[in-house]
Design an enzyme around this catalytic site. Sequence first.
Site, PDB file in Angstrom:
ATOM      1  N   GLU A 174       0.829  -1.210   0.000  1.00  0.00           N
ATOM      2  CA  GLU A 174       0.000   0.000   0.000  1.00  0.00           C
ATOM      3  C   GLU A 174       0.864   1.261   0.000  1.00  0.00           C
ATOM      4  O   GLU A 174       0.398   2.350   0.338  1.00  0.00           O
ATOM      5  CB  GLU A 174      -0.954  -0.034   1.200  1.00  0.00           C
ATOM      6  CG  GLU A 174      -1.881  -1.253   1.200  1.00  0.00           C
ATOM      7  CD  GLU A 174      -3.181  -1.066   0.404  1.00  0.00           C
ATOM      8  OE1 GLU A 174      -3.751   0.029   0.443  1.00  0.00           O
ATOM      9  OE2 GLU A 174      -3.620  -2.033  -0.258  1.00  0.00           O
ATOM     10  N   HIS A 250      -4.404   1.494   7.439  1.00  0.00           N
ATOM     11  CA  HIS A 250      -3.023   1.811   7.072  1.00  0.00           C
ATOM     12  C   HIS A 250      -2.322   2.332   8.321  1.00  0.00           C
ATOM     13  O   HIS A 250      -2.960   2.958   9.174  1.00  0.00           O
ATOM     14  CB  HIS A 250      -2.956   2.930   6.018  1.00  0.00           C
ATOM     15  CG  HIS A 250      -3.393   2.518   4.640  1.00  0.00           C
ATOM     16  ND1 HIS A 250      -4.151   3.340   3.824  1.00  0.00           N
ATOM     17  CD2 HIS A 250      -3.166   1.390   3.923  1.00  0.00           C
ATOM     18  CE1 HIS A 250      -4.368   2.731   2.669  1.00  0.00           C
ATOM     19  NE2 HIS A 250      -3.787   1.543   2.704  1.00  0.00           N
ATOM     20  N   CYS A 371      -2.906  11.155   3.787  1.00  0.00           N
ATOM     21  CA  CYS A 371      -3.243  10.270   2.665  1.00  0.00           C
ATOM     22  C   CYS A 371      -3.110  11.000   1.338  1.00  0.00           C
ATOM     23  O   CYS A 371      -2.840  10.398   0.307  1.00  0.00           O
ATOM     24  CB  CYS A 371      -4.683   9.784   2.763  1.00  0.00           C
ATOM     25  SG  CYS A 371      -4.996   8.700   4.143  1.00  0.00           S
TER      26      CYS A 371
HETATM   27  N1  LIG Z   1      -5.008   6.455   2.496  1.00  0.00           N
HETATM   28  C1  LIG Z   1      -6.424   6.602   2.479  1.00  0.00           C
HETATM   29  C2  LIG Z   1      -7.032   5.646   1.550  1.00  0.00           C
HETATM   30  C3  LIG Z   1      -8.518   5.660   1.565  1.00  0.00           C
HETATM   31  C4  LIG Z   1      -9.112   4.736   0.556  1.00  0.00           C
HETATM   32  N2  LIG Z   1     -10.548   4.892   0.498  1.00  0.00           N
HETATM   33  C5  LIG Z   1     -11.267   4.376  -0.490  1.00  0.00           C
HETATM   34  O1  LIG Z   1     -10.759   3.795  -1.414  1.00  0.00           O
HETATM   35  C6  LIG Z   1     -12.761   4.569  -0.401  1.00  0.00           C
HETATM   36  C7  LIG Z   1     -13.412   4.586  -1.761  1.00  0.00           C
HETATM   37  C8  LIG Z   1     -14.916   4.469  -1.656  1.00  0.00           C
HETATM   38  O2  LIG Z   1     -15.419   3.816  -0.745  1.00  0.00           O
HETATM   39  O3  LIG Z   1     -15.573   5.068  -2.530  1.00  0.00           O
HETATM   40  C9  LIG Z   1      -8.745   3.288   0.875  1.00  0.00           C
HETATM   41  O4  LIG Z   1      -9.468   2.664   1.677  1.00  0.00           O
HETATM   42  O5  LIG Z   1      -7.737   2.810   0.367  1.00  0.00           O
END
Ligand SMILES: NCCC[C@H](NC(=O)CCC(=O)O)C(=O)O
Length: 448
Positions: A174, A250, A371
């Site tokens: 990630e 994360h 983020c």
């Molecule tokens: N570093 C923050 C990352 C947030 C990201 N959220 C999302 O993808 C949510 C997208 C949605 O639910 O439409 C994740 O979880 O990887």
Amino acid sequence: MKSFEVNFDGLVGPTHNYGGLSFGNVASQSNSQQASNPKEAALQGLEKMKALMDMGFVQGVLAPQERPDVSALRRLGFSGSDAHVIQQAAKEAMPLLVASCSASSMWVANAATVSPSADTQDGRVHFTAANLNCKFHRSIEHPTTSRVLSAMFADQQHFAHHGALPAVAQFGDEGAANHTRFCRDYGEAGVEFFVFGRSAFDSRYPAPQKYPARQTLEASQAVARLHGLSEAGVVFAQQNPAVIDQGVFHNDVIAVGNGELLFHHQDAFLNTDQMLAELQAKLSARGGNFQSICVPRDQVAVEDAVRSYLFNSQLLSRADGSMLLIVPEECRANPRVWQYLQGLTAAGGPIREIKVFDLKQSMQNGGGPACLRLRVALKETELAAVNPGVIMTPALYDALTQWVNTHYRDALRESDLADPQLLLECRTALDELTQILKLGAVYPFQIN
Ligand SMILES: NCCC[C@H](NC(=O)CCC(=O)O)C(=O)O
């Protein structure tokens, strides 16, 4: 030689929406199906970039991606014209259309892991695009991420790019969200700190029970090898599986580091004392003086950290050596977190000032200030080799604000994603963007 930490912020794409796509990410799950406001989301991000630039930091911008990702839908068996692909997916498999529309590439802390040249064997800045293998909607980001990063950091004398790790859960990666670097000065050799959620091949490591651990030890080790990091300059640590089960998907939801300082929650890691001792010893061997600030659970519970995103903050070094913490509005809204922060700045420690930003559009999908940025520590000569089109200036800020106001919608609901017009709008906007940022052809519609 002078060196800098440059923050490259992800520009929010025109299809920003609340798809409820991230199991284990509390905000994403709880805001699913709400109407989003892509225009406001992009402007909120640009405000933060401008504010950092105005404070004297070097600020960059990372372009969003082409969405809906029609080629991803074609790989899943939808066919015909682009409009037909979208409409068929809307009819037969809405979750797949929603995933292919996600603007999740805005969270560029997950775009790649970056090792500055002072740490790497060949003296170049190394980038490994993250495979983001845990979620389908994020697993489709890395090919374009790689092209965009290569267009930004094109000079092979200074920059080395590695493709994403093998696309299997065993190498779930990630990116920088699970990676922090400690150093005395950005241009000096530092200690790179890799935090993993589980081991794919060694069952002695515990794992969370409820939510997925997205980063594996083996992925982190592979990145360290690819970047040519030395044993003396690396520390691996395991995230506490219990906090992953409380929504810490994360490590940057529970800890942030900068310079010689780690700011973390008491429950963030396993074997914390041993880990801190290793960081201390390795940084001291490089001339640094490691420090940590541990936030006790009886002052800020893990749940408050997850809701407020206290640790998803940007810890920035100011010219006088003191530090500034950039936090989201949600920290001010949480009385316990806000009280903690007041005490922190009053205590006379390294963190002297808190600045609050409204990033609600991104926050509602679980993405805070940290983020939204990818940190790249660069020496002066390396900064000079970066594509100048992506470095924020007042003129670029104006151009991007105008670009957003021209091309973005101010409301997007799930039903809007089925409209093939959205793809055309997105392509028109991105075509113009690649000219503004001088990226060349980086999107599938530009190269196929
Ligand atoms: N570093 C923050 C990352 C947030 C990201 N959220 C999302 O993808 C949510 C997208 C949605 O639910 O439409 C994740 O979880 O990887």
